[in-house]
Design a protein around this motif. Structure first.
Motif, PDB file in Angstrom:
ATOM      1  N   LEU A 195       0.868  -1.179   0.000  1.00 44.20           N
ATOM      2  CA  LEU A 195       0.000   0.000   0.000  1.00 44.20           C
ATOM      3  C   LEU A 195       0.902   1.225   0.000  1.00 44.20           C
ATOM      4  O   LEU A 195       1.608   1.490   0.968  1.00 44.20           O
ATOM      5  CB  LEU A 195      -0.910  -0.010   1.225  1.00 44.20           C
ATOM      6  CG  LEU A 195      -1.902   1.151   1.353  1.00 44.20           C
ATOM      7  CD1 LEU A 195      -2.804   1.246   0.130  1.00 44.20           C
ATOM      8  CD2 LEU A 195      -2.719   1.003   2.630  1.00 44.20           C
ATOM      9  N   TYR A 196       0.907   1.951  -1.121  1.00 43.04           N
ATOM     10  CA  TYR A 196       1.836   3.061  -1.307  1.00 43.04           C
ATOM     11  C   TYR A 196       1.057   4.303  -1.735  1.00 43.04           C
ATOM     12  O   TYR A 196       0.447   4.336  -2.809  1.00 43.04           O
ATOM     13  CB  TYR A 196       2.878   2.704  -2.381  1.00 43.04           C
ATOM     14  CG  TYR A 196       3.862   3.802  -2.690  1.00 43.04           C
ATOM     15  CD1 TYR A 196       4.908   4.088  -1.817  1.00 43.04           C
ATOM     16  CD2 TYR A 196       3.740   4.552  -3.861  1.00 43.04           C
ATOM     17  CE1 TYR A 196       5.808   5.104  -2.101  1.00 43.04           C
ATOM     18  CE2 TYR A 196       4.639   5.564  -4.158  1.00 43.04           C
ATOM     19  CZ  TYR A 196       5.675   5.837  -3.270  1.00 43.04           C
ATOM     20  OH  TYR A 196       6.567   6.841  -3.554  1.00 43.04           O
ATOM     21  N   GLU A 197       1.062   5.312  -0.885  1.00 44.07           N
ATOM     22  CA  GLU A 197       0.393   6.584  -1.166  1.00 44.07           C
ATOM     23  C   GLU A 197      -1.051   6.364  -1.623  1.00 44.07           C
ATOM     24  O   GLU A 197      -1.538   6.977  -2.583  1.00 44.07           O
ATOM     25  CB  GLU A 197       1.178   7.384  -2.205  1.00 44.07           C
ATOM     26  CG  GLU A 197       2.570   7.789  -1.714  1.00 44.07           C
ATOM     27  CD  GLU A 197       3.327   8.666  -2.692  1.00 44.07           C
ATOM     28  OE1 GLU A 197       2.863   8.801  -3.856  1.00 44.07           O
ATOM     29  OE2 GLU A 197       4.375   9.218  -2.304  1.00 44.07           O
ATOM     30  N   GLY A 198      -1.741   5.447  -0.936  1.00 45.36           N
ATOM     31  CA  GLY A 198      -3.140   5.180  -1.226  1.00 45.36           C
ATOM     32  C   GLY A 198      -3.385   4.230  -2.374  1.00 45.36           C
ATOM     33  O   GLY A 198      -4.539   3.914  -2.686  1.00 45.36           O
ATOM     34  N   ASN A 199      -2.317   3.758  -3.031  1.00 46.84           N
ATOM     35  CA  ASN A 199      -2.442   2.838  -4.166  1.00 46.84           C
ATOM     36  C   ASN A 199      -1.950   1.447  -3.783  1.00 46.84           C
ATOM     37  O   ASN A 199      -0.965   1.315  -3.042  1.00 46.84           O
ATOM     38  CB  ASN A 199      -1.629   3.344  -5.360  1.00 46.84           C
ATOM     39  CG  ASN A 199      -2.104   4.688  -5.853  1.00 46.84           C
ATOM     40  OD1 ASN A 199      -3.292   4.889  -6.095  1.00 46.84           O
ATOM     41  ND2 ASN A 199      -1.175   5.627  -6.003  1.00 46.84           N
ATOM     42  N   TYR A 200      -2.625   0.426  -4.314  1.00 52.02           N
ATOM     43  CA  TYR A 200      -2.175  -0.943  -4.105  1.00 52.02           C
ATOM     44  C   TYR A 200      -1.236  -1.348  -5.241  1.00 52.02           C
ATOM     45  O   TYR A 200      -1.626  -1.344  -6.411  1.00 52.02           O
ATOM     46  CB  TYR A 200      -3.360  -1.907  -4.042  1.00 52.02           C
ATOM     47  CG  TYR A 200      -4.140  -1.807  -2.755  1.00 52.02           C
ATOM     48  CD1 TYR A 200      -3.673  -2.419  -1.591  1.00 52.02           C
ATOM     49  CD2 TYR A 200      -5.334  -1.096  -2.698  1.00 52.02           C
ATOM     50  CE1 TYR A 200      -4.378  -2.323  -0.402  1.00 52.02           C
ATOM     51  CE2 TYR A 200      -6.051  -0.997  -1.518  1.00 52.02           C
ATOM     52  CZ  TYR A 200      -5.555  -1.608  -0.370  1.00 52.02           C
ATOM     53  OH  TYR A 200      -6.253  -1.516   0.800  1.00 52.02           O
ATOM     54  N   LEU A 201      -0.006  -1.674  -4.878  1.00 52.47           N
ATOM     55  CA  LEU A 201       0.965  -2.232  -5.816  1.00 52.47           C
ATOM     56  C   LEU A 201       1.098  -3.705  -5.454  1.00 52.47           C
ATOM     57  O   LEU A 201       1.398  -4.038  -4.307  1.00 52.47           O
ATOM     58  CB  LEU A 201       2.317  -1.538  -5.683  1.00 52.47           C
ATOM     59  CG  LEU A 201       2.316  -0.009  -5.577  1.00 52.47           C
ATOM     60  CD1 LEU A 201       3.751   0.513  -5.439  1.00 52.47           C
ATOM     61  CD2 LEU A 201       1.620   0.616  -6.765  1.00 52.47           C
ATOM     62  N   SER A 202       0.897  -4.578  -6.407  1.00 52.47           N
ATOM     63  CA  SER A 202       0.916  -5.995  -6.053  1.00 52.47           C
ATOM     64  C   SER A 202       1.451  -6.837  -7.200  1.00 52.47           C
ATOM     65  O   SER A 202       1.506  -6.397  -8.352  1.00 52.47           O
ATOM     66  CB  SER A 202      -0.487  -6.478  -5.662  1.00 52.47           C
ATOM     67  OG  SER A 202      -1.361  -6.459  -6.776  1.00 52.47           O
ATOM     68  N   THR A 243       0.247  -7.463 -10.737  1.00 56.10           N
ATOM     69  CA  THR A 243      -1.201  -7.664 -10.856  1.00 56.10           C
ATOM     70  C   THR A 243      -1.979  -6.378 -10.637  1.00 56.10           C
ATOM     71  O   THR A 243      -3.136  -6.299 -11.019  1.00 56.10           O
ATOM     72  CB  THR A 243      -1.684  -8.737  -9.861  1.00 56.10           C
ATOM     73  OG1 THR A 243      -1.263  -8.385  -8.525  1.00 56.10           O
ATOM     74  CG2 THR A 243      -1.105 -10.111 -10.211  1.00 56.10           C
ATOM     75  N   SER A 244      -1.383  -5.380 -10.021  1.00 53.29           N
ATOM     76  CA  SER A 244      -2.036  -4.068  -9.894  1.00 53.29           C
ATOM     77  C   SER A 244      -0.972  -3.015  -9.622  1.00 53.29           C
ATOM     78  O   SER A 244       0.085  -3.305  -9.075  1.00 53.29           O
ATOM     79  CB  SER A 244      -3.074  -4.066  -8.768  1.00 53.29           C
ATOM     80  OG  SER A 244      -2.469  -4.234  -7.514  1.00 53.29           O
ATOM     81  N   GLY A 245      -1.277  -1.770 -10.035  1.00 53.52           N
ATOM     82  CA  GLY A 245      -0.389  -0.649  -9.761  1.00 53.52           C
ATOM     83  C   GLY A 245       0.794  -0.513 -10.691  1.00 53.52           C
ATOM     84  O   GLY A 245       1.786   0.135 -10.344  1.00 53.52           O
ATOM     85  N   VAL A 257      12.215  -4.420  -5.583  1.00 49.46           N
ATOM     86  CA  VAL A 257      12.357  -3.593  -4.381  1.00 49.46           C
ATOM     87  C   VAL A 257      12.079  -2.134  -4.710  1.00 49.46           C
ATOM     88  O   VAL A 257      11.381  -1.432  -3.970  1.00 49.46           O
ATOM     89  CB  VAL A 257      13.761  -3.770  -3.762  1.00 49.46           C
ATOM     90  CG1 VAL A 257      14.061  -2.673  -2.744  1.00 49.46           C
ATOM     91  CG2 VAL A 257      13.874  -5.135  -3.098  1.00 49.46           C
ATOM     92  N   GLU A 258      12.605  -1.667  -5.831  1.00 39.78           N
ATOM     93  CA  GLU A 258      12.372  -0.276  -6.243  1.00 39.78           C
ATOM     94  C   GLU A 258      10.932  -0.070  -6.690  1.00 39.78           C
ATOM     95  O   GLU A 258      10.289   0.935  -6.343  1.00 39.78           O
ATOM     96  CB  GLU A 258      13.336   0.104  -7.366  1.00 39.78           C
ATOM     97  CG  GLU A 258      13.297   1.579  -7.715  1.00 39.78           C
ATOM     98  CD  GLU A 258      14.397   1.968  -8.690  1.00 39.78           C
ATOM     99  OE1 GLU A 258      15.084   2.970  -8.422  1.00 39.78           O
ATOM    100  OE2 GLU A 258      14.566   1.279  -9.720  1.00 39.78           O
ATOM    101  N   ALA A 259      10.385  -1.030  -7.451  1.00 38.42           N
ATOM    102  CA  ALA A 259       9.030  -0.894  -7.983  1.00 38.42           C
ATOM    103  C   ALA A 259       7.977  -0.895  -6.889  1.00 38.42           C
ATOM    104  O   ALA A 259       6.899  -0.309  -7.060  1.00 38.42           O
ATOM    105  CB  ALA A 259       8.741  -2.012  -8.981  1.00 38.42           C
ATOM    106  N   LEU A 260       8.264  -1.548  -5.767  1.00 37.38           N
ATOM    107  CA  LEU A 260       7.324  -1.613  -4.650  1.00 37.38           C
ATOM    108  C   LEU A 260       7.644  -0.601  -3.557  1.00 37.38           C
ATOM    109  O   LEU A 260       6.958  -0.578  -2.531  1.00 37.38           O
ATOM    110  CB  LEU A 260       7.301  -3.021  -4.058  1.00 37.38           C
ATOM    111  CG  LEU A 260       6.799  -4.138  -4.977  1.00 37.38           C
ATOM    112  CD1 LEU A 260       6.906  -5.481  -4.273  1.00 37.38           C
ATOM    113  CD2 LEU A 260       5.367  -3.884  -5.428  1.00 37.38           C
ATOM    114  N   ALA A 261       8.668   0.200  -3.767  1.00 36.86           N
ATOM    115  CA  ALA A 261       9.078   1.202  -2.769  1.00 36.86           C
ATOM    116  C   ALA A 261       9.241   0.551  -1.397  1.00 36.86           C
ATOM    117  O   ALA A 261       8.700   1.024  -0.394  1.00 36.86           O
ATOM    118  CB  ALA A 261       8.073   2.349  -2.707  1.00 36.86           C
TER     119      ALA A 261
END
Length: 200
Positions: free
Chosen positions: A29-36, A105-107, A129-133
């Protein structure tokens, strides 16, 4: 937070944990967005019995982290890059699993921004690691975290998995402790079939 893997999922030796992590979904969960993304490639590391861990054994702080806390974030440093590992095994038995690649799958749009526009988002341990912050401050903290967790998935059948030697090591190169989804486009590196172990 949606359903997350329980901490006791990681209370087993690295080889078993690595195999069972395939197909599970990492969520950030990054700045209100789901990265998965779905985990498609992993490597197991097994402490004293693993020659690849010879440098880790010299660092008391890391050794204690790997030995005392299962299901915790460990960011191994390789050159200037941080690589995401999850600790595992029983207390006193150091071990971890390196997450080498995920299939987004998202973000993806946010991931691309975090990767500075690169088309290579998560097909490699430093890239994901970079893409998911991934936050270095998480190191040593047990999953699930408020902004980062792993969700379970249906077991992946053996015929859909390849087992090979690990990648980029000076020691322990002969150990077949890497698992990847067969023919998945997001796997970081393809190895010749003579280095595979057929599971099915």
């Amino acid at each position: 937070m949606l359903e997350a893997l329980p901490t006791d999922f990681f209370n087993f030796p690295p080889l078993g944990v690595a195999r069972r992590l395939l197909g599970c979904r990492i969520v950030r969960l990054y700045e209100g967005n789901y990265l998965s993304g779905r985990i498609v490639e992993v490597e197991a590391y097994g402490g004293l019995r693993d020659p690849a861990c010879y440098l880790i054994a010299r660092d008391k702080r890391i050794w204690q982290l790997l030995s005392n806390t299962a299901g915790a974030v460990y960011l191994h440093r390789s050159y200037k890059f941080a690589l995401l590992n999850i600790t595992c095994d029983q207390p006193g038995s150091p071990g971890c699993v390196l997450i080498r690649a995920i299939e987004p799958t998202s973000g993806q749009g946010q991931m691309r921004l975090l990767r500075h526009g690169s088309r290579h988002l998560t097909n490699g341990p430093a890239r994901l690691v970079e893409a998911l912050a991934i936050d270095p401050a998480w190191e040593g903290q047990q999953l699930p975290l408020a902004h980062f967790w792993i969700e379970p998935a249906e077991p992946i059948p053996d015929e859909a998995v390849i087992q090979t030697v690990r990648i980029g090591l000076k020691r322990g190169r002969e150990l077949p402790w890497r698992f990847a989804l067969r023919d998945n486009a997001w796997v970081s590196r393809k190895l010749p079939q003579n280095l595979w172990i057929e599971l099915a």
